[in-house]
Design an enzyme around this catalytic site. Sequence first.
Site, PDB file in Angstrom:
ATOM      1  N   GLY A 109      35.613  30.890  17.373  1.00 52.51           N
ATOM      2  CA  GLY A 109      34.640  30.509  16.346  1.00 52.51           C
ATOM      3  C   GLY A 109      33.264  30.260  16.932  1.00 52.51           C
ATOM      4  O   GLY A 109      32.457  29.510  16.377  1.00 52.51           O
ATOM      5  N   GLY A 111      31.015  32.481  17.120  1.00 56.03           N
ATOM      6  CA  GLY A 111      30.037  33.367  16.480  1.00 56.03           C
ATOM      7  C   GLY A 111      29.871  34.699  17.178  1.00 56.03           C
ATOM      8  O   GLY A 111      28.749  35.194  17.320  1.00 56.03           O
ATOM      9  N   SER A 112      30.991  35.308  17.585  1.00 58.02           N
ATOM     10  CA  SER A 112      30.892  36.579  18.316  1.00 58.02           C
ATOM     11  C   SER A 112      30.294  37.695  17.451  1.00 58.02           C
ATOM     12  O   SER A 112      29.544  38.531  17.952  1.00 58.02           O
ATOM     13  CB  SER A 112      32.253  36.992  18.860  1.00 58.02           C
ATOM     14  OG  SER A 112      33.204  37.000  17.837  1.00 58.02           O
ATOM     15  N   SER A 113      30.590  37.692  16.152  1.00 57.22           N
ATOM     16  CA  SER A 113      30.058  38.761  15.288  1.00 57.22           C
ATOM     17  C   SER A 113      28.538  38.654  15.186  1.00 57.22           C
ATOM     18  O   SER A 113      27.832  39.662  15.301  1.00 57.22           O
ATOM     19  CB  SER A 113      30.644  38.664  13.879  1.00 57.22           C
ATOM     20  OG  SER A 113      32.019  38.597  13.936  1.00 57.22           O
ATOM     21  N   ALA A 115      26.495  37.105  17.269  1.00 55.72           N
ATOM     22  CA  ALA A 115      25.871  37.337  18.571  1.00 55.72           C
ATOM     23  C   ALA A 115      25.823  38.835  18.876  1.00 55.72           C
ATOM     24  O   ALA A 115      24.806  39.344  19.360  1.00 55.72           O
ATOM     25  CB  ALA A 115      26.625  36.581  19.662  1.00 55.72           C
ATOM     26  N   ASP A 156      24.242  30.856  12.569  1.00 50.92           N
ATOM     27  CA  ASP A 156      24.788  31.416  13.819  1.00 50.92           C
ATOM     28  C   ASP A 156      23.895  32.545  14.346  1.00 50.92           C
ATOM     29  O   ASP A 156      23.735  32.703  15.557  1.00 50.92           O
ATOM     30  CB  ASP A 156      26.241  31.887  13.613  1.00 50.92           C
ATOM     31  CG  ASP A 156      26.473  32.569  12.281  1.00 50.92           C
ATOM     32  OD1 ASP A 156      25.499  32.767  11.517  1.00 50.92           O
ATOM     33  OD2 ASP A 156      27.630  32.912  11.978  1.00 50.92           O
TER      34      ASP A 156
END
Length: 324
Positions: A109, A111-113, A115, A156
């Site tokens: 969680g 925030g890979s998407s 980033a 994010d």
Amino acid sequence: MKKITVSAPGKLMLFGEHAVVYGHPCIVTAVDQRMFVTVEKNSSGMFVLNAPEVEVSNYTKPIENLGVGQIPKGAKFIEIALGNLISKYNLKPAGLKVITRSEFSSKFGFGSSSASTVCLVKAISELFSLKLSQRQIFDISYKTVLDVQGKGSGFDVAAAIYGGTIYFKKFGSEIVPLKISDLNLIVGYSGIKADTVSLIDSVTKRFKGLEELKDEMLKAIGKIVDDARVALENQDFAKLGSLMNINQGLLEALGVSIEKLDNMNSASVASGAYGAKLSGAGGGDCMIALSSKEMRKKVENAIVSVGGKILSVKTNAQGVRIEK
Ligand code: MEV
């Protein structure tokens, strides 16, 4: 052929999750675990994506078909972001190869998407000399997040771009970098994967017919965020801890916490943390505890004793940057 690598940090929400989706403020810090995206120009006419951390291997599509037809889950943010850039800036790429690499699991969680979206936008800006400002990178990245998942405040995306610790409000119309020193924050991972959109929807469902009550609770979270901003700037850790505990209480009342996170929070506070709360959408992912340096080990052990896993992260990390 011209090639560029960009990285952006993951994030941890400190205060204000859920309320921020309704226009209230939040405070988010960027963490020192980063997402990397490499983009290479070629003349194949194709878009090719390799994103091993989300199980995408050699996903290939003609450039003119971007955004059309089936898109694997792990490719959505990159493909839609690229499509948005091409149409907004009238780009004519002859072929592009994209490779992503992450220092953190997409399960945390962090925030890979967001980033990876921010990295892709920054990399294309450099490769095509678009000279996009931070605000322009925010706008197109946030649009991409909304195109893919329909909901989200954009906090994010802002953390990945600006880095540091920021006060974020009203879908990015207020993004204020906070000048604060590193926090002695402990991050505990619950081991449970959470789904942000369904948690946002669960709040709406729980408060059906009780909307005014929900609005008052979200407003109270907004007030906590404003008080926390002052406490952060004054390094008043005892006050910050109390505000974390109260914020957690309201998140529990909104119905987004779970027993595992509650146990990790209670164990932290019982073993000497100033305060603890879930971080992010709830339903799993991570919790954070604020402690003194002296109490740190004890708090970490307490989190582990109730089944949490300690993640080693530093706050206040640098925002999106070109690596090479
Ligand atoms: C999720 O990490 C935080 C939420 O506030 C959603 C968002 O702000 O986009 C629940």
